[in-house]
Design an enzyme around this catalytic site. Structure first.
Site, PDB file in Angstrom:
ATOM      1  N   ASP A  33       0.804  -1.216   0.000  1.00  0.00           N
ATOM      2  CA  ASP A  33       0.000   0.000   0.000  1.00  0.00           C
ATOM      3  C   ASP A  33       0.836   1.265   0.000  1.00  0.00           C
ATOM      4  OD1 ASP A  33      -2.368  -1.489   0.126  1.00  0.00           O
ATOM      5  OD2 ASP A  33      -2.198  -1.675   2.299  1.00  0.00           O
ATOM      6  N   HIS A  34       2.130   1.127   0.143  1.00  0.00           N
ATOM      7  CA  HIS A  34       3.012   2.294   0.289  1.00  0.00           C
ATOM      8  C   HIS A  34       4.149   2.199  -0.719  1.00  0.00           C
ATOM      9  CE1 HIS A  34       5.816   5.120   2.279  1.00  0.00           C
ATOM     10  NE2 HIS A  34       4.719   5.638   2.779  1.00  0.00           N
ATOM     11  N   PHE A  35       4.027   2.510  -1.873  1.00  0.00           N
ATOM     12  CA  PHE A  35       2.912   3.035  -2.633  1.00  0.00           C
ATOM     13  C   PHE A  35       2.556   2.034  -3.729  1.00  0.00           C
ATOM     14  CE2 PHE A  35       5.201   6.692  -0.929  1.00  0.00           C
ATOM     15  CZ  PHE A  35       4.163   7.401  -0.333  1.00  0.00           C
TER      16      PHE A  35
END
Length: 162
Positions: A33-35
């Site tokens: 999720d990052h990124f």
């Protein structure tokens, strides 16, 4: 849940300095999720790895007789990012240790590339100050990092430490 952002210590000089590493892997959930499309290790987790390295260095200097907590980050500069497949090297030097806590200078690098550098302050907290949280920090550290402080020990006192 307890999260460790240090894989192992590669150098440890009691009361002086510690060097640890963290292998960054795409298997770590936070990287998805990052990124999305460009996974990088969050700076906050790099800071946490530095704090864990420095906190163990300070705690060990007092034989883990005091609970060590992160108190303040007066200075931290991030120069770069870290991607999966890279190995972070955390270096901390104990600049000050006293009855109230201590301070470390810290760097995080990937190879020769500087990722982060700064200072981290720690406080000692006694059991009365910790309220309902009862921490036996020595047991906690040794349970999670069983054998991690044995880096460089040869088992034979006549042999030099690597």
């Amino acid at each position: 849940m307890r999260w460790m952002w240090v894989d192992r210590f590669v150098e440890f000089e009691s009361g002086k300095r510690a060097v640890s590493i963290k292998n960054v892997s795409l298997a770590e959930e936070h990287l998805h999720d990052h990124f999305p499309g460009f996974p990088v290790m969050p700076h906050s987790l790099i800071l946490e790895g530095l704090a864990q390295t420095g906190g163990i260095l300070l705690g060990e200097s007092h034989q883990f007789s005091k609970v060590v907590v992160l108190a303040k980050v007066p200075r931290m500069t991030f120069h770069s990012y870290v991607t999966p497949g890279e190995t972070l090297t955390y270096r901390t030097t104990l600049e000050e240790a006293n009855a109230e806590g201590g301070m470390v200078s810290a760097t995080a690098k990937v190879g020769d590339r500087m990722v982060a550098e700064g200072e981290i302050l720690f406080a000692h907290v006694n059991s009365e100050q910790s309220g309902s949280v009862r921490v036996d920090q020595k047991s906690f550290v040794f349970e999670l990092l069983r054998g991690i402080l044995d880096v460089g020990k040869t088992g034979d006192p006549t042999l030099p430490v690597a």
